[in-house]
Motif scaffolding. Structure first.
Motif, PDB file in Angstrom:
ATOM      1  N   GLN A  94      -9.472  -3.741  -2.345  1.00 18.61           N
ATOM      2  CA  GLN A  94      -8.776  -4.144  -1.122  1.00 18.61           C
ATOM      3  C   GLN A  94      -7.453  -3.402  -1.072  1.00 18.61           C
ATOM      4  N   ALA A  95      -7.336  -2.504  -0.107  1.00 16.74           N
ATOM      5  CA  ALA A  95      -6.102  -1.745   0.067  1.00 16.74           C
ATOM      6  C   ALA A  95      -5.265  -2.363   1.171  1.00 16.74           C
ATOM      7  N   SER A  96      -3.958  -2.339   0.997  1.00 15.67           N
ATOM      8  CA  SER A  96      -3.054  -2.884   2.007  1.00 15.67           C
ATOM      9  C   SER A  96      -1.696  -2.224   1.877  1.00 15.67           C
ATOM     10  N   GLY A  97      -0.829  -2.512   2.846  1.00 19.95           N
ATOM     11  CA  GLY A  97       0.549  -2.050   2.777  1.00 19.95           C
ATOM     12  C   GLY A  97       0.915  -0.955   3.750  1.00 19.95           C
ATOM     13  N   GLY A  98      -0.036  -0.447   4.489  1.00 21.44           N
ATOM     14  CA  GLY A  98       0.270   0.603   5.443  1.00 21.44           C
ATOM     15  C   GLY A  98       1.103   0.093   6.600  1.00 21.44           C
ATOM     16  N   GLY A  99       1.587   1.024   7.402  1.00 25.82           N
ATOM     17  CA  GLY A  99       2.380   0.655   8.557  1.00 25.82           C
ATOM     18  C   GLY A  99       2.995   1.891   9.188  1.00 25.82           C
ATOM     19  N   ALA A 100       3.908   1.639  10.108  1.00 23.56           N
ATOM     20  CA  ALA A 100       4.601   2.723  10.809  1.00 23.56           C
ATOM     21  C   ALA A 100       6.056   2.752  10.375  1.00 23.56           C
ATOM     22  N   VAL A 101       6.521   3.922   9.963  1.00 28.57           N
ATOM     23  CA  VAL A 101       7.906   4.073   9.526  1.00 28.57           C
ATOM     24  C   VAL A 101       8.477   5.362  10.091  1.00 28.57           C
ATOM     25  N   GLN A 102       9.779   5.459  10.070  1.00 27.73           N
ATOM     26  CA  GLN A 102      10.447   6.685  10.497  1.00 27.73           C
ATOM     27  C   GLN A 102      10.521   7.657   9.322  1.00 27.73           C
ATOM     28  N   PRO A 103      10.681   8.927   9.612  1.00 27.25           N
ATOM     29  CA  PRO A 103      10.853   9.901   8.523  1.00 27.25           C
ATOM     30  C   PRO A 103      12.000   9.497   7.611  1.00 27.25           C
ATOM     31  N   GLY A 104      11.763   9.657   6.320  1.00 25.24           N
ATOM     32  CA  GLY A 104      12.744   9.215   5.334  1.00 25.24           C
ATOM     33  C   GLY A 104      12.534   7.793   4.864  1.00 25.24           C
ATOM     34  N   GLY A 105      11.650   7.076   5.520  1.00 26.01           N
ATOM     35  CA  GLY A 105      11.400   5.689   5.154  1.00 26.01           C
ATOM     36  C   GLY A 105      10.487   5.564   3.945  1.00 26.01           C
ATOM     37  N   ALA A 106      10.159   4.309   3.615  1.00 28.33           N
ATOM     38  CA  ALA A 106       9.355   4.026   2.428  1.00 28.33           C
ATOM     39  C   ALA A 106       8.315   2.947   2.724  1.00 28.33           C
ATOM     40  N   LEU A 107       7.224   3.026   2.006  1.00 30.27           N
ATOM     41  CA  LEU A 107       6.181   2.006   2.050  1.00 30.27           C
ATOM     42  C   LEU A 107       5.602   1.858   0.650  1.00 30.27           C
ATOM     43  N   ARG A 108       5.061   0.689   0.371  1.00 32.01           N
ATOM     44  CA  ARG A 108       4.339   0.487  -0.883  1.00 32.01           C
ATOM     45  C   ARG A 108       2.923   0.026  -0.580  1.00 32.01           C
ATOM     46  N   LEU A 109       1.967   0.801  -1.003  1.00 31.28           N
ATOM     47  CA  LEU A 109       0.565   0.453  -0.834  1.00 31.28           C
ATOM     48  C   LEU A 109       0.072  -0.267  -2.079  1.00 31.28           C
ATOM     49  N   SER A 110      -0.858  -1.189  -1.869  1.00 31.94           N
ATOM     50  CA  SER A 110      -1.462  -1.934  -2.974  1.00 31.94           C
ATOM     51  C   SER A 110      -2.968  -1.778  -2.920  1.00 31.94           C
ATOM     52  N   CYS A 111      -3.576  -1.763  -4.094  1.00 31.58           N
ATOM     53  CA  CYS A 111      -5.034  -1.699  -4.195  1.00 31.58           C
ATOM     54  C   CYS A 111      -5.452  -2.723  -5.243  1.00 31.58           C
ATOM     55  N   VAL A 112      -6.086  -3.800  -4.790  1.00 31.01           N
ATOM     56  CA  VAL A 112      -6.511  -4.873  -5.684  1.00 31.01           C
ATOM     57  C   VAL A 112      -7.985  -4.726  -5.975  1.00 31.01           C
ATOM     58  N   ALA A 113      -8.341  -4.736  -7.238  1.00 31.09           N
ATOM     59  CA  ALA A 113      -9.739  -4.650  -7.647  1.00 31.09           C
ATOM     60  C   ALA A 113     -10.232  -6.027  -8.055  1.00 31.09           C
ATOM     61  N   SER A 114     -11.394  -6.392  -7.564  1.00 26.22           N
ATOM     62  CA  SER A 114     -12.003  -7.667  -7.951  1.00 26.22           C
ATOM     63  C   SER A 114     -13.432  -7.409  -8.395  1.00 26.22           C
ATOM     64  N   GLY A 115     -13.978  -8.375  -9.123  1.00 24.20           N
ATOM     65  CA  GLY A 115     -15.308  -8.193  -9.662  1.00 24.20           C
ATOM     66  C   GLY A 115     -15.233  -7.697 -11.092  1.00 24.20           C
ATOM     67  N   ARG A 116     -16.289  -7.076 -11.529  1.00 22.94           N
ATOM     68  CA  ARG A 116     -16.340  -6.601 -12.906  1.00 22.94           C
ATOM     69  C   ARG A 116     -15.459  -5.382 -13.077  1.00 22.94           C
ATOM     70  N   THR A 117     -14.407  -5.520 -13.844  1.00 25.60           N
ATOM     71  CA  THR A 117     -13.505  -4.397 -14.089  1.00 25.60           C
ATOM     72  C   THR A 117     -13.378  -4.171 -15.590  1.00 25.60           C
TER      73      THR A 117
END
Length: 123
Positions: free
Chosen positions: A4-27
């Motif tokens: 499950q990926a999340s964290g995207g969005g719209a930002v201005q140049p120079g901005g920051a975002l943090r994306l997350s990727c959660v793994a579930s099930g057999r890992t």
């Protein structure tokens, strides 16, 4: 395994975002996660990757020094901190997981994929 990926969005140049990727099930710790992106009209390209065992990290030249990949093993989560974002970073970002500890820059070598999260960098 589900990602499950999340964290995207719209930002201005120079901005920051943090994306997350959660793994579930057999890992397992014998795995690697890669972040890839697909910009409009372009093919999917490798952005960053991390080995679950050891935590070695790898980056595309285009994001070195701006993006940081990390993991929280207790939460089965991989993060992509993106700083100093540029319009050229606009894309749909996908996380992939592959068995084995090698981080590959080829998307076909990944076994599982998240649904993608959109990042738009624009003024």
């Amino acid at each position: 395994v589900q990602l499950q990926a999340s964290g995207g969005g719209a930002v201005q140049p120079g901005g920051a975002l943090r994306l997350s990727c959660v793994a579930s099930g057999r890992t397992t710790n014998d795995a690697a996660t890669g972040w890839f992106r697909r910009a409009p009209g372009k093919e999917r390209e490798f952005v960053a990757g991390i080995r679950w065992s050891g935590g070695n990290t790898y980056y595309a030249d285009s994001v070195k020094g701006r993006f940081t990949i990390s993991k929280n093993s207790a939460k089965n989560t991989v993060y992509l901190q993106m700083n100093s974002l540029e319009p050229e970073d606009t894309a749909v970002y996908y996380c992939g997981l592959r068995w084995g500890s090698t981080v590959h820059r080829t998307s076909q070598l990944y076994n599982y994929w998240g649904q993608g999260t959109e990042v738009t960098v624009s003024s």
